[in-house]
Design a protein around this motif. Structure first.
Motif, PDB file in Angstrom:
ATOM      1  N   ILE A  52      -3.417   3.012   1.270  1.00 58.03           N
ATOM      2  CA  ILE A  52      -4.218   3.013   0.256  1.00 58.03           C
ATOM      3  C   ILE A  52      -3.616   1.808  -0.553  1.00 58.03           C
ATOM      4  O   ILE A  52      -2.382   1.672  -0.979  1.00 58.03           O
ATOM      5  CB  ILE A  52      -4.326   3.690  -0.718  1.00 58.03           C
ATOM      6  CG1 ILE A  52      -4.800   5.853  -0.413  1.00 58.03           C
ATOM      7  CG2 ILE A  52      -4.789   3.830  -1.792  1.00 58.03           C
ATOM      8  CD1 ILE A  52      -4.397   6.588  -0.719  1.00 58.03           C
ATOM      9  N   GLN A  83      -3.447   5.772   7.822  1.00 59.42           N
ATOM     10  CA  GLN A  83      -4.599   5.409   6.362  1.00 59.42           C
ATOM     11  C   GLN A  83      -3.930   5.770   5.341  1.00 59.42           C
ATOM     12  O   GLN A  83      -3.556   6.105   5.026  1.00 59.42           O
ATOM     13  CB  GLN A  83      -5.831   5.892   6.649  1.00 59.42           C
ATOM     14  CG  GLN A  83      -6.690   6.610   7.808  1.00 59.42           C
ATOM     15  CD  GLN A  83      -7.317   4.850   8.295  1.00 59.42           C
ATOM     16  OE1 GLN A  83      -7.846   3.757   7.375  1.00 59.42           O
ATOM     17  NE2 GLN A  83      -7.042   4.119   9.559  1.00 59.42           N
ATOM     18  N   SER A 131       1.215  -0.956  -0.191  1.00 58.81           N
ATOM     19  CA  SER A 131       0.383  -0.406  -0.075  1.00 58.81           C
ATOM     20  C   SER A 131       0.919   0.783  -0.621  1.00 58.81           C
ATOM     21  O   SER A 131       1.867   0.766  -0.053  1.00 58.81           O
ATOM     22  CB  SER A 131      -0.545  -0.145   0.884  1.00 58.81           C
ATOM     23  OG  SER A 131      -0.184  -0.088   2.452  1.00 58.81           O
TER      24      SER A 131
END
Length: 230
Positions: free
Chosen positions: A148, A146, A132
Motif C-alpha cells: 500500500i 501487494q 509503502s
C-alpha cells in the motif's frame, strides 16, 4: 605419402585444438566484483558506527544475521560552526540502508524525524525512492506482495486525534504517553518502483526499552531491522 598425410592431420588437429581452447577462453564469464557498502558488516558481526561511519555525527551499532541487518540505538548529532559534531541530538536523522551508514541532509535518501512526537519516516522521491507498507510480519514479506503506497512517501505517528492517519507507530496517550511501533507493519522502500528494502521499525527508546512506564524521555534512539530484496 601416408606418413605425410598423418603428420598433416596431426598438425591440423593440434591447430584446431588450440583454436578451440582460445575460443573457450574468450567465452569465460567476466565476474563483476561484489558491491561493497560504505560500512561492511559480516554475518554474525556487530560494528560500531561511531568508529566506522563515513559521517562524523552518527551513533549506533549494526549487527548482521544472515541477510538481515539490525540497526540499534541509531541517532545523529548536530554539527557545529567548526565543522565538528556536537553533543546535541539532531532533529532529523538520515540513513542509507544500502550503505549501512548515516548520511548528511545533502545526501538525503531516507530521513527519520526525532523531535517531540514527530517520528516521520520519509523517502526522497526526487531520487526515485518511494515508500509503502504492508500489514504482514517482516520475515514473511516478499517482493511480489501487494503493498500500500504511503501518502507523500511518509509514515509517521498514529494518534487518537488523527484516526485517519496511517503510520508505523502509535502514540498511546494518557497515562503512559509512549510511542510504540505498530505490530507486524512492514515498511517497503522501492527504488524506481522496484521493491528495494523491507524495514521493521522496532523502537524509539534507548536499548529498545522505555526508561519508565509513564512518559519516558530516553528517546530518540531508533531500533530498525532491514533486509534488501534480492
Amino acid at each position: 605419402m601416408n606418413k605425410l598425410f598423418t603428420t598433416a592431420a596431426l598438425v591440423c588437429a593440434l591447430s584446431l585444438g588450440f583454436t578451440s581452447c582460445n575460443k573457450d577462453d574468450d567465452k569465460v564469464e567476466q565476474v563483476e566484483p561484489e558491491y561493497q557498502a560504505k560500512v561492511m558488516v559480516k554475518d554474525g558481526e556487530t560494528v560500531d558506527l561511531t568508529k566506522v561511519s563515513k559521517t562524523i555525527n552518527t551513533q549506533g551499532t549494526i549487527k548482521r544475521t544472515g541477510k538481515t541487518y539490525s540497526l540499534r540505538n541509531f541517532r545523529q548529532f548536530t554539527i557545529g560552526e567548526d565543522g565538528k559534531a556536537t553533543t546535541t541530538a539532531a532533529e532529523t536523522f538520515y540513513f542509507d540502508f544500502k550503505e549501512n551508514d548515516g548520511l548528511s541532509a545533502a545526501d538525503f535518501v531516507v530521513s527519520i524525524n526525532a523531535k517531540g512526537t514527530n517520528v516521520d519516516f520519509v523517502t526522497n522521491s526526487t531520487k526515485g525512492y518511494t515508500l509503502s507498507y504492508i500489514d504482514k510480519a517482516f520475515d514473511e514479506v516478499k517482493a511480489n506482495d501487494q503493498f500500500i503506497a504511503a501518502a507523500n512517501n511518509l509514515l509517521g505517528l498514529q494518534m487518537a486525534s488523527r484516526p485517519n492517519v496511517i503510520g508505523w507507530s502509535n502514540y498511546t496517550g494518557s497515562p503512559n504517553h509512549q510511542i510504540l511501533a505498530v505490530a507486524n507493519r512492514t515498511l517497503i522502500i522501492s527504488k524506481d518502483n522496484r521493491p528495494f528494502f523491507k524495514i521493521r521499525m522496532n523502537s524509539v527508546y534507548e536499548n529498545e526499552k522505555p526508561e519508565q512506564e509513564i512518559a519516558p524521555r530516553n528517546y530518540y534512539f531508533y531500533s530498525i531491522d532491514y533486509q534488501e530484496f534480492k
